[in-house]
Design a protein around this motif. Structure first.
Motif, PDB file in Angstrom:
ATOM      1  N   PRO A 299      -4.505 -36.361  -5.224  1.00  0.00           N
ATOM      2  CA  PRO A 299      -4.399 -37.588  -5.746  1.00  0.00           C
ATOM      3  C   PRO A 299      -5.035 -37.866  -7.175  1.00  0.00           C
ATOM      4  O   PRO A 299      -4.114 -37.930  -8.191  1.00  0.00           O
ATOM      5  CB  PRO A 299      -4.360 -38.788  -4.675  1.00  0.00           C
ATOM      6  N   TRP A 300      -6.284 -37.511  -7.305  1.00  0.00           N
ATOM      7  CA  TRP A 300      -6.836 -37.053  -8.780  1.00  0.00           C
ATOM      8  C   TRP A 300      -6.630 -36.398  -9.396  1.00  0.00           C
ATOM      9  O   TRP A 300      -6.090 -36.566 -10.674  1.00  0.00           O
ATOM     10  CB  TRP A 300      -8.843 -37.785  -8.668  1.00  0.00           C
ATOM     11  N   ILE A 301      -6.581 -35.148  -9.031  1.00  0.00           N
ATOM     12  CA  ILE A 301      -5.996 -34.036  -9.699  1.00  0.00           C
ATOM     13  C   ILE A 301      -5.103 -34.426 -10.366  1.00  0.00           C
ATOM     14  O   ILE A 301      -4.483 -33.986 -11.723  1.00  0.00           O
ATOM     15  CB  ILE A 301      -6.315 -32.820  -9.261  1.00  0.00           C
ATOM     16  N   LEU A 302      -3.623 -34.970  -9.712  1.00  0.00           N
ATOM     17  CA  LEU A 302      -2.289 -34.519 -10.037  1.00  0.00           C
ATOM     18  C   LEU A 302      -2.230 -35.943 -11.160  1.00  0.00           C
ATOM     19  O   LEU A 302      -1.207 -35.750 -11.839  1.00  0.00           O
ATOM     20  CB  LEU A 302      -1.871 -35.071  -8.746  1.00  0.00           C
TER      21      LEU A 302
ATOM     22  N   ALA B 177      -2.501 -35.914 -18.491  1.00  0.00           N
ATOM     23  CA  ALA B 177      -2.683 -35.114 -19.828  1.00  0.00           C
ATOM     24  C   ALA B 177      -0.752 -34.540 -20.368  1.00  0.00           C
ATOM     25  O   ALA B 177      -0.804 -34.438 -21.831  1.00  0.00           O
ATOM     26  CB  ALA B 177      -3.340 -33.827 -19.218  1.00  0.00           C
ATOM     27  N   LEU B 178       0.308 -34.134 -19.196  1.00  0.00           N
ATOM     28  CA  LEU B 178       1.564 -33.895 -20.092  1.00  0.00           C
ATOM     29  C   LEU B 178       2.349 -34.915 -19.904  1.00  0.00           C
ATOM     30  O   LEU B 178       3.249 -34.980 -22.253  1.00  0.00           O
ATOM     31  CB  LEU B 178       2.041 -33.695 -18.825  1.00  0.00           C
ATOM     32  N   LEU B 179       2.058 -36.434 -20.249  1.00  0.00           N
ATOM     33  CA  LEU B 179       2.024 -37.159 -21.025  1.00  0.00           C
ATOM     34  C   LEU B 179       2.046 -37.265 -22.161  1.00  0.00           C
ATOM     35  O   LEU B 179       2.630 -38.055 -23.097  1.00  0.00           O
ATOM     36  CB  LEU B 179       2.417 -38.727 -20.102  1.00  0.00           C
ATOM     37  N   ALA B 180       0.523 -37.171 -22.079  1.00  0.00           N
ATOM     38  CA  ALA B 180       0.574 -37.207 -23.708  1.00  0.00           C
ATOM     39  C   ALA B 180       0.973 -36.497 -24.433  1.00  0.00           C
ATOM     40  O   ALA B 180       1.276 -36.299 -25.773  1.00  0.00           O
ATOM     41  CB  ALA B 180      -1.635 -37.243 -23.615  1.00  0.00           C
ATOM     42  N   PHE B 181       0.902 -34.854 -23.941  1.00  0.00           N
ATOM     43  CA  PHE B 181       0.887 -34.054 -24.783  1.00  0.00           C
ATOM     44  C   PHE B 181       2.786 -33.926 -25.570  1.00  0.00           C
ATOM     45  O   PHE B 181       2.572 -34.163 -26.210  1.00  0.00           O
ATOM     46  CB  PHE B 181       1.253 -32.824 -24.037  1.00  0.00           C
TER      47      PHE B 181
END
Length: 65
Positions: A15-18, A24-28
């Motif tokens: 869950p932490w990795i996801l 990260a995807l949202l920031a990208f």
């Protein structure tokens, strides 16, 4: 009476990795949609980006056509 050893289950780090991957995807995608910092040139105009037009002395800048 017999002793029963009870071991606690280890929690999965998945869950932490996801969650970090989603952040990260949202920031990208947010940074990608911001656009360029440079203004777009109007069609038919020439923009000179090679020289600085800021005067170094206190004298006014005059231009001739």
């Amino acid at each position: 009476m017999a002793d029963i050893n009870i071991e606690k289950k280890r929690k999965s780090p998945l869950p932490w990795i996801l969650g970090l991957l989603a952040l990260a995807l949202l920031a990208f995608f947010l940074m990608r949609n911001r656009g360029d910092d440079e203004p777009e040139a109007v069609e038919g105009t020439v923009v000179d980006t090679t020289t600085s037009m800021t005067p170094t002395s206190g004298a006014p800048v005059t231009t001739t056509p």
